[in-house]
Motif scaffolding. Sequence first.
Motif: not given
Length: 109
Positions: A4-9, A18-24, A54-60, A90-98
């Motif tokens: 799952w991904y959380v993004y800022l456009l 800001t939104g969430v998706t499984t397919d950026p 940001f990539e996170v491990e689940n929808k929650s 607030p959760v473990t997240a991995q920021k995608l590279s530039t």
Amino acid sequence: MTSWYVYLLKTARNTLYTGVTTDPKRRLRQHSGDIKGGAKALRGKLPLHYYCIFEVENKSHALRLEAWIKGCNRSIKDKLANEPVEIELPVTAQKLSTELIRQLNSAHH
């Protein structure tokens, strides 16, 4: 397991969404009107590009991070996008590279 991904456009007017998706890749196409399913709030605000993902491990976790980011002011959002993230999330997240974000943005345009 689905990522799952959380993004800022960033919009043409320099506002952030800001939104969430499984397919950026698909989500940017939706928001840009290339395919059905984009947010009404983004209509007429093209061009759009990813500012931070940001990539996170689940929808929650994705929904928790999205809600937290939406509650942040612009300076915090800019720090999330522009600097190594030193802000405690607030959760473990991995920021995608530039570079990966650049590829997603250029694949759309």
